[in-house]
Design an enzyme around this catalytic site. Structure first.
Site, PDB file in Angstrom:
ATOM      1  N   HIS A 146       0.860  -1.173   0.000  1.00 32.81           N
ATOM      2  CA  HIS A 146       0.000   0.000   0.000  1.00 32.81           C
ATOM      3  C   HIS A 146       0.900   1.228   0.000  1.00 32.81           C
ATOM      4  O   HIS A 146       2.087   1.160   0.355  1.00 32.81           O
ATOM      5  CB  HIS A 146      -0.882   0.021   1.257  1.00 32.81           C
ATOM      6  CG  HIS A 146      -1.992  -0.988   1.238  1.00 32.81           C
ATOM      7  ND1 HIS A 146      -2.984  -0.992   0.288  1.00 32.81           N
ATOM      8  CD2 HIS A 146      -2.292  -2.014   2.093  1.00 32.81           C
ATOM      9  CE1 HIS A 146      -3.832  -1.977   0.541  1.00 32.81           C
ATOM     10  NE2 HIS A 146      -3.436  -2.621   1.621  1.00 32.81           N
TER      11      HIS A 146
ATOM     12  N   CYS B 163      -0.249   2.739  -4.274  1.00 29.49           N
ATOM     13  CA  CYS B 163      -1.017   3.955  -4.535  1.00 29.49           C
ATOM     14  C   CYS B 163      -0.163   5.179  -4.216  1.00 29.49           C
ATOM     15  O   CYS B 163       0.763   5.122  -3.405  1.00 29.49           O
ATOM     16  CB  CYS B 163      -2.274   3.993  -3.681  1.00 29.49           C
ATOM     17  SG  CYS B 163      -3.582   2.910  -4.290  1.00 29.49           S
TER      18      CYS B 163
END
Length: 304
Positions: free
Chosen positions: A144, A186
């Site tokens: 992430h 991301c």
């Protein structure tokens, strides 16, 4: 099959589209008078020959005992207090990348579910090793993320705190050698809505001017290949893996030993941009697009 972004958002589905093959490039040149007659004498079915101009001084040398190390950090599970969900599909990414970079000659090592402290200690240890017999170094981060940050299993940390370990003033045995970072994560919470176009793909020519120097900047010879541009989500399929890694492995497996690294990554950009689109019953997460981002401080061309 459900899509997931590398952030906390509802799932959406991937829709794959066919990719049109790029037409072969030709060089435009004005023939001299002496050449004109010979051109018309050519047989119509005579095959064309393509030539590539190679200037050795503008290429990284690969004439070392080893290609180099490739470190893959694959973070799938996260502590509950981080609020980050499990990254289903990342094991597929890690497995594909391992085989892909191994086929290019790298010594590949995969590390799963690393905390922030563990990631920093791991890469610090690698940076302190002797890379004198290696042509380059590669590091792949699967996790992430947010803009400028990557998640360990216990929270977020600055990507720069990991990459600076390999700067020229800190990792002397990699001075003047390419240091490649591929980051699937991301970089924000925006969606790329995409735009309809009727125009065909355009071809750009990139040129690099370089002057001989007595000193090498400590930030030189880095390349960062991000799965998405700053501010945006990065998409991942639980069964097939992330869009970026799917495209990267596909291009490397087919052209990794023929094309220069920027050519490779440009084709990756094209594949992600044209081959993938999200689909969901929820229109907020449907028909979204993605474009990878390459930041290069390389000073020469790189051929594996």
């Amino acid at each position: 099959m459900a899509e997931q972004q590398d952030a906390i958002v509802p799932d959406s589905l991937q829709k794959e589209e066919s990719v049109t093959e790029d037409a072969e490039d030709d060089v435009d040149a004005k023939p001299s008078r002496s050449q004109i007659s010979s051109i018309f004498r050519k047989k119509k079915n005579e095959s064309k020959q393509n030539y590539r101009i190679i200037t050795p001084e503008y290429q990284y040398t690969m004439d070392y005992g080893k290609v180099g190390k490739c470190i893959i950090i694959n973070n799938k599970n996260f502590h509950q207090e981080t609020g980050m969900c499990i990254r289903n599909g990342t094991d597929k990414d890690a497995g594909d990348l391992r085989l892909c970079f191994k086929s290019l000659g790298f010594d590949v090592q995969v590390y799963n579910d690393q905390s922030c402290n563990a990631m920093e200690k791991l890469l610090q240890n690698v940076a302190q090793q002797n890379h004198s017999d290696s042509a380059c170094f590669a590091c792949i981060l699967l996790s992430h993320g947010e803009e400028g940050q990557i998640y360990g299993t216990d929270g977020a940390m600055a990507i720069k705190s990991l990459t600076t370990l390999f700067r020229g003033d800190k990792c002397k045995s990699l001075v003047g050698k390419p240091k490649l970072f591929f980051i699937q994560a991301c970089r924000g919470s925006d969606f790329d809505e995409g735009i309809q176009t009727d125009s065909g793909p355009a071809n750009d020519t990139l040129e690099t001017d370089a002057n001989p120097r007595y000193k090498i900047p400590v930030e030189a010879d880095f390349l960062f290949a991000y799965s998405t541009v700053p501010g945006y989500y990065s998409w991942r399929n639980p069964g097939r893996g992330s869009w970026f890694v799917q495209a990267l492995c596909s291009i490397l497996n087919e052209h990794g030993k023929q094309l220069e690294i920027m050519q490779i990554l440009t084709r990756v950009n094209y594949m992600v941009a044209t081959n993938f689109e999200s689909w969901s019953d929820d229109p907020r997460y449907s028909e979204k697009k993605q474009i990878p981002c390459v930041v290069s401080m390389l000073t020469k061309e790189l051929y594996f």
